[in-house]
Every structure is written in C-alpha cells, then in structure tokens.
Write an enzyme that holds these catalytic residues in place. Structure first.
Site, PDB file in Angstrom:
ATOM      1  N   TYR A 138       2.639 -10.735 -21.897  1.00  0.00           N
ATOM      2  CA  TYR A 138       1.215 -11.031 -22.067  1.00  0.00           C
ATOM      3  C   TYR A 138       0.957 -12.003 -23.211  1.00  0.00           C
ATOM      4  CZ  TYR A 138      -0.952  -7.548 -18.978  1.00  0.00           C
ATOM      5  OH  TYR A 138      -1.406  -6.830 -17.913  1.00  0.00           O
ATOM      6  N   LYS A 186      13.502  -2.126 -17.246  1.00  0.00           N
ATOM      7  CA  LYS A 186      14.261  -2.755 -16.149  1.00  0.00           C
ATOM      8  C   LYS A 186      15.569  -3.259 -16.755  1.00  0.00           C
ATOM      9  CE  LYS A 186      14.548  -4.201 -11.845  1.00  0.00           C
ATOM     10  NZ  LYS A 186      14.618  -3.270 -10.690  1.00  0.00           N
ATOM     11  N   ASP A 218      11.098   0.384 -11.102  1.00  0.00           N
ATOM     12  CA  ASP A 218      10.868   0.509  -9.654  1.00  0.00           C
ATOM     13  C   ASP A 218      11.021   1.964  -9.218  1.00  0.00           C
ATOM     14  OD1 ASP A 218      13.556   0.231 -10.347  1.00  0.00           O
ATOM     15  OD2 ASP A 218      14.100  -0.903  -8.554  1.00  0.00           O
ATOM     16  N   ASP A 242       0.871  -1.634 -17.605  1.00  0.00           N
ATOM     17  CA  ASP A 242      -0.345  -2.054 -16.904  1.00  0.00           C
ATOM     18  C   ASP A 242      -0.284  -1.566 -15.458  1.00  0.00           C
ATOM     19  OD1 ASP A 242      -2.741  -3.506 -16.394  1.00  0.00           O
ATOM     20  OD2 ASP A 242      -1.545  -5.121 -15.510  1.00  0.00           O
ATOM     21  N   ASP A 246      -2.218   1.982 -13.638  1.00  0.00           N
ATOM     22  CA  ASP A 246      -3.125   1.907 -12.485  1.00  0.00           C
ATOM     23  C   ASP A 246      -2.648   2.842 -11.373  1.00  0.00           C
ATOM     24  OD1 ASP A 246      -4.797  -0.011 -13.611  1.00  0.00           O
ATOM     25  OD2 ASP A 246      -4.868  -1.225 -11.789  1.00  0.00           O
TER      26      ASP A 246
HETATM   27  C1  IPM Z   1      -5.934  -3.357 -18.387  1.00  0.00           C
HETATM   28  C2  IPM Z   1      -6.394  -4.590 -17.667  1.00  0.00           C
HETATM   29  C3  IPM Z   1      -6.111  -5.806 -18.549  1.00  0.00           C
HETATM   30  C4  IPM Z   1      -4.610  -5.848 -18.771  1.00  0.00           C
HETATM   31  C5  IPM Z   1      -6.622  -7.132 -18.003  1.00  0.00           C
HETATM   32  C6  IPM Z   1      -8.097  -7.077 -17.687  1.00  0.00           C
HETATM   33  C7  IPM Z   1      -6.305  -8.279 -18.927  1.00  0.00           C
HETATM   34  O1  IPM Z   1      -5.790  -4.689 -16.436  1.00  0.00           O
HETATM   35  O2  IPM Z   1      -6.459  -3.084 -19.494  1.00  0.00           O
HETATM   36  O3  IPM Z   1      -5.070  -2.667 -17.861  1.00  0.00           O
HETATM   37  O4  IPM Z   1      -3.859  -6.348 -17.920  1.00  0.00           O
HETATM   38  O5  IPM Z   1      -4.156  -5.371 -19.798  1.00  0.00           O
HETATM   39 MG    MG Z   2      -4.606  -3.007 -15.924  1.00  0.00          MG
END
Ligand code: IPM
Ligand code: MG
Length: 356
Positions: A138, A186, A218, A242, A246
C-alpha cells in the site's frame, strides 16, 4: 481533565451513524469533549482537499479519533487520484497518525447466525484480524507506470520493526482472548513473507504462553469458509489483512455491525487510536435513516477499551447491542420478516435505553 475526541464523520451515512455513537459516548461519560472536523468528500467539497491540515492537526491533539466513512461515486473520478477520499484522506491519515495496528473483530452474533452465508452450524465465529496498516504494498514507492504506460509497478517492502510492533499488539490482544495466533503470509513465494515468518517465529519463542502457528494466505482464505471457529487472532500484513477481513466480515452476515480500531504506539501511557465501522459510506441510503448505527456504536466501545482502558463500559455497550438484537429490533440491512424494523435513530435510541 476531560478527554478530547476528534470526530470525523465523513461522507454518506458517516454523519448519521457517527451521531449515534457520539450519543452513546455522551451517555456513558461526561468526561469527553468532542471536536468535529471535515474529512473525505465533505472536506474536498469545502476546501479542495480530502484531508485538510486542520483536520490532521485536530487528530494529533486529540486523545482518540472517532471516524465515520468516506467516499462516494461523486468523488471517484477526481484527478489526480491523490485527492480522492480513500487515497487522499484515509491512507495518509493512517500514515500520519502512525496507525499501524488495525484490529478487526468479526463475531457472528447469536441473534444473527441465520444471516451468515455459511450454514448456521458452521457459522459460529469469534475472531480478530490484526492487520498491519501502514506498510507493505500500500505504501512502498515507487508506484508508477513505465514503458508508455504499459507497465505498472507497486513494491512491497517490510522491515523487521514493522513486523515486531504489529505482532506485539497481536500478542497482547491474544492474551485477552483464547491466546492463539495464526500468522498468515505467503512465505512459499514472497521474501517479505519469509521475513515476516522469521520474526513472528522468534517472537513466539519469547512468548510461550501464546500458541502461534503459521498459515499460507490462500489456505487461510479457504479455512475461513470451511471452519471459521478455528481462528482466534489472525495476524497478517496489510493487503492480506484487507482481503481476509472482508471475507471474515461477510461470514458474520452483517457488515453493518462490525467495528474496527486502528492503533498506534502508546502516547503518555495510553494507546492512541482511530475507531471506525468497517462498512463504507453507502451513498445510496445516506440521509434516509436506513443505516445501521451498530458498527459505529461498537467502534465507540472499542475506543473506550483501547484508548481509555475502560473494558467495563465497553462491555456494557456490547451487551446492550446484543440485548437489543436479541429482542428482535433490526435496521433494514439485517431485517427479517416478523422482526421489528428500526430507523438509524430508533436503533441508537433503543441501545441508549438498554444502557440505562
Ligand atoms: C479498508 C478499505 C481501504 C483499504 C480502502 C478504502 C483504501 O478497503 O479499510 O479495508 O484497502 O485499506
Ligand atoms: Mg478493505
């Protein structure tokens, strides 16, 4: 002395859910002083930059930051991309405030087991993703296009100290839970992952009270949908965290319920942190009273726990949320026929009443 909380409500549903979180904090303590500032698209509209210096300064002077959400279709095409809310506000805020330890709890709530996309018998889960938040792909330069725009470069860099400090947070959070860390990397492919694994292995031998194992990313993605209850703390780098956070949050079936904390070093004996719901700005439902304030309210609970070491009040808020859900109150995002539909404000009010 009163504690200063910087409130950055942001865009979309950010302001309406953050208002409920502020009400809850006001109800549990008269010791807080709230200062509000613009961030994201709202700040861009106001002064041409998504993270004004004044907002950043306010955060730096505050004891903690309560954050809503930023972004929306209106801002997706701003040029250059560095002025868009995500890249221009969220990422620099993380970097400037040194918020390297991102804590993302994902727990399937009793009342909502049926909302998980997993079969209810597989959906029980109570884990925390500890995501490194200010390093890796990032942030490392160069980030560029070469060869007439046909080749793009992003680099992933990690240094030992970055792994050590996030792992330290993971050990301390693991100790407050089931004392198990799965470190995800990884290492069969990436050198940064091999460094990560070496450092975590060394730290594991110095912290024998916590059980540490390693898993390839993975495999972890697969294990999460196979048997999420096997995880306690998942410790991982920025991009893997990240993605995995999710995935874990979806398993709870209720994105609108999940809070997060982004923590830095100790500042005058206290951890400095920014607290925000994991959901986005949901511009499609903004301003209609449909948003679920629970993630924002639980973020306020995390603020009490991590910034002010007030675990007792944090738990009270979490229990109030569970009680209201158990009683069948639902915002639109988690509504099922036969239950009671609540607006953003009604949900916030019900949690406040439960607290009293
Ligand atoms: C998160 C989001 C952010 C990230 C984006 C919006 C830059 O997806 O906080 O998880 O990837 O960190
Ligand atoms: Mg995110």
């Amino acid at each position: 002395m009163s504690k200063k909380i910087a409130v950055l409500a942001g865009d979309g549903i950010g302001p309406e859910v953050t208002a409920e979180a502020v009400s809850v904090l006001k109800a549990v303590s008269s010791d807080f002083e709230f200062e509000f500032a613009l961030v994201g698209g709202a700040a861009y509209d106001d002064g041409g930059h998504p993270l004004p210096q004044s907002t950043l300064d306010l955060c730096k002077q505050a004891d903690a930051v309560l954050f809503g959400s930023v972004g929306g279709p209106k801002y997706d095409k701003i040029q250059p991309p560095e002025l868009r809310p995500e890249v221009g506000a969220l990422l620099p805020l993380r970097k400037e405030l040194n918020l390297y330890a991102n804590v993302r709890p994902a727990k399937t709530m009793r009342a909502l087991l049926g909302a998980s996309p997993l079969k209810p018998e597989n959906a029980a889960m109570d884990l925390v993703v500890m995501r490194e938040l200010t390093g890796g792909i990032y942030f490392a330069r160069p980030r560029e296009r070469r060869d007439d725009g046909n080749t793009a470069v992003d680099t992933c860099i990690y240094s030992k100290y970055e792994v050590v400090r996030i792992a330290e947070h993971a050990f301390s959070i693991a100790r407050q839970r089931r004392s198990e860390i799965v470190s995800v990397d990884k290492a069969n492919v990436l050198e940064t992952s091999r460094l990560w694994r070496e450092v975590v292995t060394e730290m594991a031998s110095q912290n024998p009270d916590v059980k540490v194992t390693h898993m390839l990313v993975d495999n972890c993605a697969m294990q999460l949908v196979r048997n999420p209850s096997q995880f306690d703390v998942i410790l991982t780098e920025n991009m893997f965290g990240d993605i995995l956070s999710d995935e874990a949050s979806m398993i709870t079936g209720s994105l609108g319920l999940l809070p997060s904390a982004s923590l830095s070093d100790h500042k005058e004996g206290k951890v400095f942190g920014l607290y925000e719901p994991i959901h986005g700005s949901a511009p499609d439902i903004a301003g209609q009273g449909k948003a679920n304030p629970i993630a924002a309210i639980l973020s306020a609970a995390m603020l009490l726990r991590y910034s002010f070491e007030d675990d007792v009040t944090a738990r009270k808020i979490e229990d109030a949320v569970e009680a209201v859900l158990d009683a069948g109150l639902r915002t639109a995002d988690i509504y099922q026929p036969g239950l009671k539909l609540a607006s953003t404000g009604e949900m916030g009010q019900a949690i406040l009443e439960q607290l009293r």
